[in-house]
Design an enzyme around this catalytic site. Structure first.
Site, PDB file in Angstrom:
ATOM      1  N   GLY A  12     -33.713  36.632  63.023  1.00 22.91           N
ATOM      2  CA  GLY A  12     -34.503  35.385  63.019  1.00 22.91           C
ATOM      3  C   GLY A  12     -35.366  35.257  64.259  1.00 22.91           C
ATOM      4  O   GLY A  12     -35.375  34.204  64.908  1.00 22.91           O
ATOM      5  N   ARG A  15     -39.832  33.383  65.440  1.00 23.07           N
ATOM      6  CA  ARG A  15     -40.221  32.106  66.065  1.00 23.07           C
ATOM      7  C   ARG A  15     -39.028  31.513  66.827  1.00 23.07           C
ATOM      8  O   ARG A  15     -37.921  32.051  66.781  1.00 23.07           O
ATOM      9  CB  ARG A  15     -40.715  31.120  65.009  1.00 23.07           C
ATOM     10  N   ASP A  61     -32.945  39.556  54.533  1.00 23.44           N
ATOM     11  CA  ASP A  61     -32.125  38.344  54.564  1.00 23.44           C
ATOM     12  C   ASP A  61     -30.727  38.694  55.082  1.00 23.44           C
ATOM     13  O   ASP A  61     -30.007  39.468  54.442  1.00 23.44           O
ATOM     14  CB  ASP A  61     -32.068  37.804  53.119  1.00 23.44           C
ATOM     15  N   ASN A  88     -28.898  35.459  65.820  1.00 20.62           N
ATOM     16  CA  ASN A  88     -29.587  34.197  66.145  1.00 20.62           C
ATOM     17  C   ASN A  88     -29.981  33.394  64.913  1.00 20.62           C
ATOM     18  O   ASN A  88     -29.994  32.169  64.962  1.00 20.62           O
ATOM     19  CB  ASN A  88     -30.832  34.507  66.988  1.00 20.62           C
ATOM     20  N   SER A 140     -23.560  26.744  68.723  1.00 24.71           N
ATOM     21  CA  SER A 140     -24.162  25.452  69.058  1.00 24.71           C
ATOM     22  C   SER A 140     -23.073  24.555  69.644  1.00 24.71           C
ATOM     23  O   SER A 140     -21.900  24.690  69.284  1.00 24.71           O
ATOM     24  CB  SER A 140     -24.727  24.803  67.792  1.00 24.71           C
ATOM     25  N   TYR A 153     -23.193  22.377  59.180  1.00 24.63           N
ATOM     26  CA  TYR A 153     -23.687  23.165  60.320  1.00 24.63           C
ATOM     27  C   TYR A 153     -22.586  23.313  61.374  1.00 24.63           C
ATOM     28  O   TYR A 153     -22.352  24.411  61.902  1.00 24.63           O
ATOM     29  CB  TYR A 153     -24.914  22.439  60.883  1.00 24.63           C
ATOM     30  N   ALA A 155     -19.379  23.184  60.953  1.00 23.26           N
ATOM     31  CA  ALA A 155     -18.337  24.097  60.444  1.00 23.26           C
ATOM     32  C   ALA A 155     -18.789  25.545  60.594  1.00 23.26           C
ATOM     33  O   ALA A 155     -18.010  26.418  60.986  1.00 23.26           O
ATOM     34  CB  ALA A 155     -18.034  23.770  58.986  1.00 23.26           C
ATOM     35  N   LYS A 157     -20.902  26.773  62.816  1.00 24.49           N
ATOM     36  CA  LYS A 157     -20.958  27.184  64.226  1.00 24.49           C
ATOM     37  C   LYS A 157     -19.557  27.262  64.847  1.00 24.49           C
ATOM     38  O   LYS A 157     -19.306  28.119  65.687  1.00 24.49           O
ATOM     39  CB  LYS A 157     -21.862  26.234  65.019  1.00 24.49           C
TER      40      LYS A 157
END
Ligand code: NAD
Length: 243
Positions: A12, A15, A61, A88, A140, A153, A155, A157
């Site tokens: 990823g 950007r 993917d 990432n 995170s 999200y 869960a 991380k």
């Protein structure tokens, strides 16, 4: 670990945080493998080669096992090895849990957690043979302290942190280190769409009263990649949210 001339795969990385991590590695003299779901543009590759390093674009993917295997193979064919993997790539699908559909939950886990598993498994075989390597997972602070509206999200991380610590224990004897970073709120496309009021509320929770920059996250990743006696750790970069 000497970063110069190492080959670094950043998922990823077309950007946001991933792009900044790739640029920081290129600045440090590492060759970079840039990944996006669609074809990586010449412009992104030129940003990297401007530092005098090699840059290879590999599209696919991460949530597909076949794509993960193929991407590690393509990178290895192009540069000879993948010495450092940065997991990432990630997505959010924010909703309060009562309004969350099963697919909102599963799709976030599939990319953020299963995707990191797919890439890690694909890279570990050659790393194990080489008896060297480093993997850094982008988690995170939400995986540590939770966040209303982000149960899926959080869960994913929190799972990524457990995954990091377990794999670190499995491969430490092979001279492969596995660590995670846990950014707080960072200025990127992921947070650009937030309403001003929400942003203000988030900023109020940060002791340093500002969002972090993608470069600040990238320099922490370089530190973890080069530090040779740290494994199974989670480094927070969050303006003091988790102390
Ligand atoms: P972003 O949305 O700007 O970038 C995410 C990248 O991942 C994009 O290039 C996207 O194309 C790629 N991606 C998504 N799904 C993919 C897939 N299935 N296969 C391959 N690539 C895929 O987000 P960002 O802010 O740069 O976030 C990068 C990472 O940092 C994510 O894991 C995110 O959870 C984490 N993070 C971000 C923040 C923040 O505040 N921005 C905070 C903590 C953690």
């Amino acid at each position: 670990m000497e970063i110069k001339n190492k080959n670094v795969f950043i998922t990823g990385s077309t950007r946001g945080i991933g792009l900044a991590i790739a640029e920081e590695f290129a600045k440090a003299g590492a060759n970079v493998i840039i990944n996006g779901r669609s074809q990586v543009t010449e412009e992104v590759l030129a940003t990297m080669t401007a530092y005098g390093v090699q840059a290879v674009g590999v599209s696919g993917d991460i949530s597909s096992t076949d794509d993960a295997k193929r991407m590690i193979q393509e990178a290895t064919e192009a540069l000879g090895s993948v010495d450092i993997l940065i997991n990432n790539a990630g997505i959010t699908k924010d909703k309060i849990v009562l309004g969350m559909k099963e697919d909102d939950f599963e799709s976030v886990l599939k990319i953020n957690l299963v995707g990191a598993f797919n890439m890690t498994q694909a890279v570990l075989k050659p790393m194990t043979r080489a008896r060297q390597g480093a993997i850094i997972n982008v988690a995170s602070v939400v995986g540590l302290i939770g966040n209303a509206g982000q149960a899926n999200y959080a869960a994913s991380k929190a799972g990524l942190i457990g995954f990091t610590k377990s794999v670190a224990r499995e491969v430490a004897g092979r001279n492969i280190r596995v660590n995670a970073i846990a950014p707080g709120f960072i200025e990127s496309d992921m947070t650009a769409g937030l309403a001003d009021k929400i942003k203000e509320m988030m900023q109020a929770q940060i002791p340093m009263k500002r969002f972090g920059s993608v470069q600040e996250v990238a320099t922490a990743v370089i530190f973890l990649a080069s530090q040779e006696y740290m494994t199974g750790q989670v480094l927070t970069i969050d303006g003091g949210m988790v102390m």
